[in-house]
Enzyme design. Sequence first.
Site, PDB file in Angstrom:
ATOM      1  N   HIS A  64       0.977  -1.369  -0.053  1.00  0.00           N
ATOM      2  CA  HIS A  64       0.056  -0.050   0.000  1.00  0.00           C
ATOM      3  C   HIS A  64       0.891   1.128   0.194  1.00  0.00           C
ATOM      4  CE1 HIS A  64      -2.993   2.950   1.171  1.00  0.00           C
ATOM      5  NE2 HIS A  64      -3.989   1.683   1.018  1.00  0.00           N
ATOM      6  N   ASP A  70      -7.940  -5.721  -0.171  1.00  0.00           N
ATOM      7  CA  ASP A  70      -8.530  -5.814  -1.236  1.00  0.00           C
ATOM      8  C   ASP A  70      -7.771  -7.461  -0.604  1.00  0.00           C
ATOM      9  OD1 ASP A  70      -7.676  -3.472  -3.231  1.00  0.00           O
ATOM     10  OD2 ASP A  70      -9.733  -4.049  -3.202  1.00  0.00           O
TER      11      ASP A  70
HETATM   12  C1  SDX Z   1      -6.183  -0.057  -2.831  1.00  0.00           C
HETATM   13  O1  SDX Z   1      -4.633   4.630  -2.148  1.00  0.00           O
HETATM   14  C2  SDX Z   1      -5.531   4.324  -1.701  1.00  0.00           C
HETATM   15  O2  SDX Z   1      -6.016   4.311  -0.203  1.00  0.00           O
HETATM   16  C3  SDX Z   1      -6.290   2.810  -1.870  1.00  0.00           C
HETATM   17  C4  SDX Z   1      -7.073   1.595  -1.662  1.00  0.00           C
HETATM   18  C5  SDX Z   1      -7.858   2.540  -1.458  1.00  0.00           C
HETATM   19  O3  SDX Z   1      -9.007   2.121  -0.318  1.00  0.00           O
HETATM   20  O4  SDX Z   1      -8.408   3.597  -2.137  1.00  0.00           O
HETATM   21  O5  SDX Z   1      -6.694   1.405  -0.453  1.00  0.00           O
HETATM   22  C6  SDX Z   1      -7.189   0.468  -2.222  1.00  0.00           C
HETATM   23  O6  SDX Z   1      -5.728   0.305  -4.483  1.00  0.00           O
HETATM   24  C7  SDX Z   1      -5.393  -0.930  -2.033  1.00  0.00           C
HETATM   25  C8  SDX Z   1      -3.817  -1.483  -3.377  1.00  0.00           C
HETATM   26  C9  SDX Z   1      -3.690  -2.932  -3.575  1.00  0.00           C
HETATM   27  N1  SDX Z   1      -3.226  -2.384  -4.745  1.00  0.00           N
HETATM   28  C10 SDX Z   1      -2.707  -4.095  -5.112  1.00  0.00           C
HETATM   29  O7  SDX Z   1      -2.784  -4.907  -3.883  1.00  0.00           O
HETATM   30  C11 SDX Z   1      -2.028  -4.710  -6.188  1.00  0.00           C
HETATM   31  C12 SDX Z   1      -0.564  -5.064  -5.110  1.00  0.00           C
HETATM   32  N2  SDX Z   1       0.011  -3.992  -4.812  1.00  0.00           N
HETATM   33  C13 SDX Z   1       1.550  -2.894  -5.679  1.00  0.00           C
HETATM   34  O8  SDX Z   1       1.109  -3.286  -6.766  1.00  0.00           O
HETATM   35  C14 SDX Z   1       1.908  -2.013  -4.450  1.00  0.00           C
HETATM   36  O9  SDX Z   1       2.012  -2.425  -3.444  1.00  0.00           O
HETATM   37  C15 SDX Z   1       0.794  -0.669  -4.272  1.00  0.00           C
HETATM   38  C16 SDX Z   1       0.430  -0.581  -5.994  1.00  0.00           C
HETATM   39  C17 SDX Z   1       0.006  -0.768  -4.212  1.00  0.00           C
HETATM   40  C18 SDX Z   1       1.300   0.830  -3.666  1.00  0.00           C
HETATM   41  O10 SDX Z   1       2.290   0.976  -4.553  1.00  0.00           O
HETATM   42  P1  SDX Z   1       3.342   2.231  -4.264  1.00  0.00           P
HETATM   43  O11 SDX Z   1       3.208   2.400  -2.982  1.00  0.00           O
HETATM   44  O12 SDX Z   1       4.166   2.637  -4.939  1.00  0.00           O
HETATM   45  O13 SDX Z   1       4.541   0.912  -3.949  1.00  0.00           O
HETATM   46  P2  SDX Z   1       5.847   0.369  -4.869  1.00  0.00           P
HETATM   47  O14 SDX Z   1       5.544   0.019  -6.010  1.00  0.00           O
HETATM   48  O15 SDX Z   1       7.009   1.907  -5.095  1.00  0.00           O
HETATM   49  O16 SDX Z   1       6.380  -0.763  -4.008  1.00  0.00           O
HETATM   50  C19 SDX Z   1       7.027  -0.303  -3.601  1.00  0.00           C
HETATM   51  C20 SDX Z   1       8.503  -1.605  -3.153  1.00  0.00           C
HETATM   52  C21 SDX Z   1       8.847  -2.166  -5.051  1.00  0.00           C
HETATM   53  O17 SDX Z   1      10.013  -2.921  -5.102  1.00  0.00           O
HETATM   54  P3  SDX Z   1      11.604  -1.411  -5.060  1.00  0.00           P
HETATM   55  O18 SDX Z   1      11.443  -0.833  -6.410  1.00  0.00           O
HETATM   56  O19 SDX Z   1      12.004  -0.619  -3.778  1.00  0.00           O
HETATM   57  O20 SDX Z   1      12.516  -2.938  -5.080  1.00  0.00           O
HETATM   58  O21 SDX Z   1       7.759  -2.596  -3.126  1.00  0.00           O
HETATM   59  C22 SDX Z   1       7.445  -3.817  -4.027  1.00  0.00           C
HETATM   60  C23 SDX Z   1       7.830  -3.257  -5.397  1.00  0.00           C
HETATM   61  O22 SDX Z   1       8.159  -4.043  -6.731  1.00  0.00           O
HETATM   62  N3  SDX Z   1       6.020  -3.747  -4.384  1.00  0.00           N
HETATM   63  C24 SDX Z   1       5.743  -4.753  -4.308  1.00  0.00           C
HETATM   64  C25 SDX Z   1       4.147  -5.215  -4.091  1.00  0.00           C
HETATM   65  N4  SDX Z   1       3.971  -4.043  -3.450  1.00  0.00           N
HETATM   66  C26 SDX Z   1       5.132  -3.840  -4.004  1.00  0.00           C
HETATM   67  N5  SDX Z   1       6.386  -6.422  -4.190  1.00  0.00           N
HETATM   68  C27 SDX Z   1       5.024  -7.524  -4.495  1.00  0.00           C
HETATM   69  N6  SDX Z   1       4.070  -7.865  -3.899  1.00  0.00           N
HETATM   70  C28 SDX Z   1       3.985  -6.495  -4.442  1.00  0.00           C
HETATM   71  N7  SDX Z   1       2.180  -6.470  -4.319  1.00  0.00           N
END
Ligand code: SDX
Length: 443
Positions: free
Chosen positions: A319, A377
């Site tokens: 998140h 989710d």
């Molecule tokens: C919702 O914003 C909100 O409030 C949203 C929400 C709401 O109520 O409105 O809470 C609802 O959208 C919840 C999130 C649902 N999405 C998912 O579950 C999809 C999987 N999650 C990822 O796509 C990700 O965690 C996000 C999009 C939710 C957050 O992305 P960020 O904060 O931009 O984090 P990032 O992409 O910069 O990740 C940071 C690191 C990265 O690695 P590095 O580049 O630092 O090496 O963590 C890794 C990412 O690769 N990472 C993951 C991961 N999520 C982040 N690696 C594996 N699996 C994951 N799920």
Amino acid sequence: MNDSKGAAQQASGQKTATLTDHETGESYELPILDGNMGPRVYDVRKLYAQTGAFTYDPGFTSTASCKSDITFIDGEKGQLLHRGYTIQDLAENSDFMEVCYLLLHGELPNRSEKTEFESAITYHTMLHEQMLYFFRGFRRDAHPMAVMVGAVGALSAFYHDSTDITDPHQRMIASHRLIAKMPTIAAMAYKFSVGQPFIYPRNDLSYAENFLYMTFAVPAEEYVVSPTLARAMDRIFILHADHEQNASTSTVRIAGSSGANPFACIAAGIASLWGPAHGGANQAVLEMLQQIGSKDRIPEFLERAKDKDDPFRLMGFGHRVYKNHDPRAQVLRESAHEVLDELGKRDDPLLDLAMELERIALSDSYFVEKKLFPNVDFYSGIILKAMGFPSSMFTVLFALARTVGWVAQWKEMIEDPGQKISRPRQLYTGYGPRDFVPQDQRD
Ligand code: SDX
């Protein structure tokens, strides 16, 4: 930037931070603004005028786009407040209609206020009959979120008496119409996808009961709504109602900042929520669990999630704000057990697999170091599947519930005297000026 704890204090009493540009030797005072809770902000509204430079923050990881009184999130503590009430208290002790009133008006309703609000919502649940023709234009296998975007956008063609956004009364009617009609549209999207006749809303049912009735009743026999499922549905709506300045809410705010039709703004929010990185994750979680299939394959998928060359991510984990735990996921985990027990599906293999995946992931250093925890989710899809919804409807239910948050945030933005059209700038990395090349001289 010099921002010691004792931040510079202007003669006016305004706290400031000093930005020093070591290239030009210039220093600039940035006002510091404090909210009631959470991080303070450096006010950069005059930065470009003073310095000729922009700030740079793609994805807005460090940017406050607005002031708001509606929802507060503390990502480190895993705290979520709606107008000061914890999500746990609201999920346990309130109901979705009360939470809608709270988000819109700032206080929990007393008995008469609640009765009046519920009546206003109840008597706006029907759609103009012409709306039904929009559904018929879709293929039966259209994703229900595509139908939602189209149908809600079409509402902007119907209510000319409630789209003067400068009129508070019309803003409130538009708000009531959107909250009231979303379950009707969502249920019709489902009915259209399964080839069953539309079921019209009933005024003797609660909001959650009415939605379950419109979704699962058929004309051929009586349908009695299960009180347990209605309570679980209502709680799921509460947990998804609002969440500060997330991607879809920011989309609604930006669309609304131009003065656009409120129904069209909510359609824009639905489009943004659909993405798998946002609200579309609940459908992606279920598809991921089905792809994993069995506990012995969990390590294989966790390795894929860590592999930078593999686009696979552990859906339902991580998140932008929560770096400890998502309080909504905890409530949903408990609800999952209650609902599955009630439905006699205690041994649902998907729930079993999800809990094992959570257990293993939370003991894996990659997920711990990157602070990736189950989000809202992760469990919602398991409950919704057990309740009888196809995974294609999961994000539709998220949009249904989030409509009140979008509407409350849109209303707050419109009513903000400092509101301006949102118009970000950029760091330009393209060509400088160059001469036009006639086609016969191009390579
Ligand atoms: C919702 O914003 C909100 O409030 C949203 C929400 C709401 O109520 O409105 O809470 C609802 O959208 C919840 C999130 C649902 N999405 C998912 O579950 C999809 C999987 N999650 C990822 O796509 C990700 O965690 C996000 C999009 C939710 C957050 O992305 P960020 O904060 O931009 O984090 P990032 O992409 O910069 O990740 C940071 C690191 C990265 O690695 P590095 O580049 O630092 O090496 O963590 C890794 C990412 O690769 N990472 C993951 C991961 N999520 C982040 N690696 C594996 N699996 C994951 N799920």
